[in-house]
Structure formats: C-alpha cells, structure tokens
Design a protein around this motif. Structure first.
Motif, PDB file in Angstrom:
ATOM      1  N   THR A 157       0.829  -1.209   0.000  1.00 38.98           N
ATOM      2  CA  THR A 157       0.000   0.000   0.000  1.00 38.98           C
ATOM      3  C   THR A 157       0.866   1.263   0.000  1.00 38.98           C
ATOM      4  O   THR A 157       0.477   2.293  -0.554  1.00 38.98           O
ATOM      5  CB  THR A 157      -0.952   0.029   1.194  1.00 38.98           C
ATOM      6  N   THR A 158       2.046   1.158   0.587  1.00 37.75           N
ATOM      7  CA  THR A 158       2.951   2.317   0.637  1.00 37.75           C
ATOM      8  C   THR A 158       3.560   2.645  -0.723  1.00 37.75           C
ATOM      9  O   THR A 158       4.205   3.689  -0.876  1.00 37.75           O
ATOM     10  CB  THR A 158       4.082   2.071   1.639  1.00 37.75           C
ATOM     11  N   ASP A 159       3.364   1.769  -1.711  1.00 38.01           N
ATOM     12  CA  ASP A 159       3.821   2.072  -3.068  1.00 38.01           C
ATOM     13  C   ASP A 159       2.872   3.032  -3.788  1.00 38.01           C
ATOM     14  O   ASP A 159       3.206   3.540  -4.865  1.00 38.01           O
ATOM     15  CB  ASP A 159       3.922   0.789  -3.910  1.00 38.01           C
ATOM     16  N   SER A 160       1.723   3.282  -3.219  1.00 38.96           N
ATOM     17  CA  SER A 160       0.754   4.183  -3.851  1.00 38.96           C
ATOM     18  C   SER A 160       1.363   5.574  -4.035  1.00 38.96           C
ATOM     19  O   SER A 160       2.209   6.009  -3.255  1.00 38.96           O
ATOM     20  CB  SER A 160      -0.514   4.279  -3.011  1.00 38.96           C
ATOM     21  N   GLY A 161       0.908   6.239  -5.083  1.00 39.04           N
ATOM     22  CA  GLY A 161       1.415   7.572  -5.393  1.00 39.04           C
ATOM     23  C   GLY A 161       1.535   7.718  -6.891  1.00 39.04           C
ATOM     24  O   GLY A 161       0.930   6.980  -7.662  1.00 39.04           O
ATOM     25  N   VAL A 162       2.346   8.683  -7.307  1.00 38.40           N
ATOM     26  CA  VAL A 162       2.554   8.930  -8.727  1.00 38.40           C
ATOM     27  C   VAL A 162       4.011   8.638  -9.067  1.00 38.40           C
ATOM     28  O   VAL A 162       4.915   9.083  -8.360  1.00 38.40           O
ATOM     29  CB  VAL A 162       2.206  10.382  -9.114  1.00 38.40           C
ATOM     30  N   TYR A 163       4.210   7.906 -10.148  1.00 38.22           N
ATOM     31  CA  TYR A 163       5.550   7.571 -10.600  1.00 38.22           C
ATOM     32  C   TYR A 163       5.861   8.387 -11.848  1.00 38.22           C
ATOM     33  O   TYR A 163       5.113   8.361 -12.825  1.00 38.22           O
ATOM     34  CB  TYR A 163       5.661   6.067 -10.898  1.00 38.22           C
ATOM     35  N   PHE A 164       6.953   9.136 -11.773  1.00 39.85           N
ATOM     36  CA  PHE A 164       7.364   9.988 -12.886  1.00 39.85           C
ATOM     37  C   PHE A 164       8.660   9.464 -13.496  1.00 39.85           C
ATOM     38  O   PHE A 164       9.582   9.066 -12.780  1.00 39.85           O
ATOM     39  CB  PHE A 164       7.603  11.421 -12.439  1.00 39.85           C
ATOM     40  N   CYS A 165       8.712   9.537 -14.812  1.00 38.80           N
ATOM     41  CA  CYS A 165       9.928   9.351 -15.567  1.00 38.80           C
ATOM     42  C   CYS A 165      10.404  10.741 -15.983  1.00 38.80           C
ATOM     43  O   CYS A 165       9.584  11.585 -16.380  1.00 38.80           O
ATOM     44  CB  CYS A 165       9.615   8.483 -16.783  1.00 38.80           C
ATOM     45  N   ALA A 166      11.700  11.008 -15.887  1.00 38.24           N
ATOM     46  CA  ALA A 166      12.235  12.316 -16.254  1.00 38.24           C
ATOM     47  C   ALA A 166      13.510  12.110 -17.055  1.00 38.24           C
ATOM     48  O   ALA A 166      14.360  11.304 -16.671  1.00 38.24           O
ATOM     49  CB  ALA A 166      12.515  13.141 -15.002  1.00 38.24           C
ATOM     50  N   VAL A 167      13.636  12.837 -18.165  1.00 36.97           N
ATOM     51  CA  VAL A 167      14.801  12.664 -19.032  1.00 36.97           C
ATOM     52  C   VAL A 167      15.589  13.963 -19.127  1.00 36.97           C
ATOM     53  O   VAL A 167      15.030  15.062 -19.059  1.00 36.97           O
ATOM     54  CB  VAL A 167      14.393  12.191 -20.450  1.00 36.97           C
TER      55      VAL A 167
END
Lengths: 108, 114
Positions: free
Chosen positions: A79-89
């Motif tokens: 559950t602690t993996d919840s959130g937003v995952y961003f890729c940035a280049v």
C-alpha cells in the motif's frame, strides 16, 4: 522538444501484485530518472538509469536507450507504493523533462 | 546534511500580494533548479543556477517571477503581484556539479492564491 510519454496513466493493484510501468521518449537522452511522488508531494529518487538495469529491493528498472524506452518494475506491491511515478529525461541542456506520470493505487 | 530544504511548506496569499520562497540545497551540490507543478501534471522547469549564476530561465517565468542564489548557497524565488494562476507546488532540486547523478528534490512549497 523531446516528448516523454508514460503508460498506463492510472493503475489499481491488489496488494501483492506485480506491475510494469513504461516510459517512452522521442529523442536521444543523456540521462533518465524514475521518481515516486508520495501522497504528501515529496518526490523521491528511485533510479538514475541512463541505460541498463538496476534493482533496489522490490523495484527494478531497465532503460534501452537505443529503442528510447524505460521500464519500472514493481514486485509484491504494498500500500505504501501508492502515489505517482514519474519518468524524467535529461537531454544535455540544463533542464529535465518530466512525463505526466502513472498514478498507482495499491489496495489492501 | 539531510537533503534539500524548502520553506515555507505552505503559503496562502491574497491575489496581488508578493511572496518569497526559500530553498537550501545539499551543501556539496552546486547546481540548483526550480520547478513548478500543477495538479495532475508533472513538474515543469522554471530556472537553473550553477553556483550563483542563473544560466537558464523558462518562458514560463514571467517578469513577475525572479530568482536569486547569492553566494551560490541558498536560493529564493519571488513572485510579485500574485495571480490565481500562480497557485501550484513550487519544487526546488539540486544536483552534483559534475552533471551526472540525479536530482534530489525538496518537499516543495504549496502556494494558494485566493
């Protein structure tokens, strides 16, 4: 300018499930990072991965620079993996370009 | 050194007022960046400092925005005559001077203009 596309935009998982998040980019990049933004807004650096594969616990990432994509694997989600995952280049200028993110919700 | 610090965490201001945010980077990092993030979007680049020199500014940074980094240490971002459209999370990041190694972000300052 370079375009960064992330998929899927939204993802709901049952706790314990595995998932793969994808980041496509439209031009050559010098560097690539994956971030997790928690519900409080903090951006946490997960991987700095211009190429190759890295692993950190339940998370791993692979970047294939020649084919212009990167994958983030989450195994045995919590559950602690919840959130937003961003890729940035990073393309060699002074700025990093972010994708729109994948919103992950892990159900208990 | 425990990371990048930003102050305040939250700011509510009336339209037309000026606001100033502060960022303290990781001490050994000479590169400092400001980003803005609106709801549902990824962070957007605003400006970049190498030591005390401001080397790049986004066109998002209108003339109401100014950033400084005196002595190459902490940085401030000031917004004059705030507008409702300025409501956003303002994020600061720093990175090593070698240009490799990733960004470390602060916790951000959430600005609400009423």
């Amino acid at each position: 300018g370079i375009q960064v596309e992330q998929s899927p935009p939204d993802l709901i998982l049952q706790e314990g499930a595995n998932s793969t998040l994808r980041c496509n980019f439209s031009d050559s990049v010098n560097n690539l990072q994956w971030f997790h933004q928690n519900p409080w807004g903090q951006l946490i650096n997960l991987f700095y991965i211009p190429s190759g594969t890295k692993q950190n616990g339940r998370l791993s990432a692979t970047t294939v620079a020649t084919e212009r994509y990167s994958l983030l694997y989450i195994s045995s989600s919590q559950t602690t993996d919840s959130g937003v995952y961003f890729c940035a280049v990073y393309t060699g200028g002074f700025k990093t370009i972010f994708g729109a993110g994948t919103r992950l919700f892990v159900k208990a | 050194d425990t990371g990048v610090s930003q102050d305040p965490r939250h700011k509510i201001t009336k339209r037309g007022q000026n606001v100033t945010f502060r960022c303290d980077p990781i001490s050994e990092h000479n590169r400092l960046y400001w980003y803005r993030q609106t709801l549902g979007q990824g962070p957007e680049f605003l400006t970049y400092f190498q030591n005390e020199a401001q080397l790049e500014k986004s066109r998002l940074l209108s003339d109401r925005f100014s950033a400084e980094r005196p002595k190459g240490s902490f940085s401030t971002l000031e917004i004059q005559r705030t507008e409702q459209g300025d409501s956003a999370m303002y994020l600061c990041a720093s990175s090593p001077g070698t240009g490799v190694g990733g960004y470390t972000f602060g916790s951000g300052t959430r600005l609400t203009v009423v």
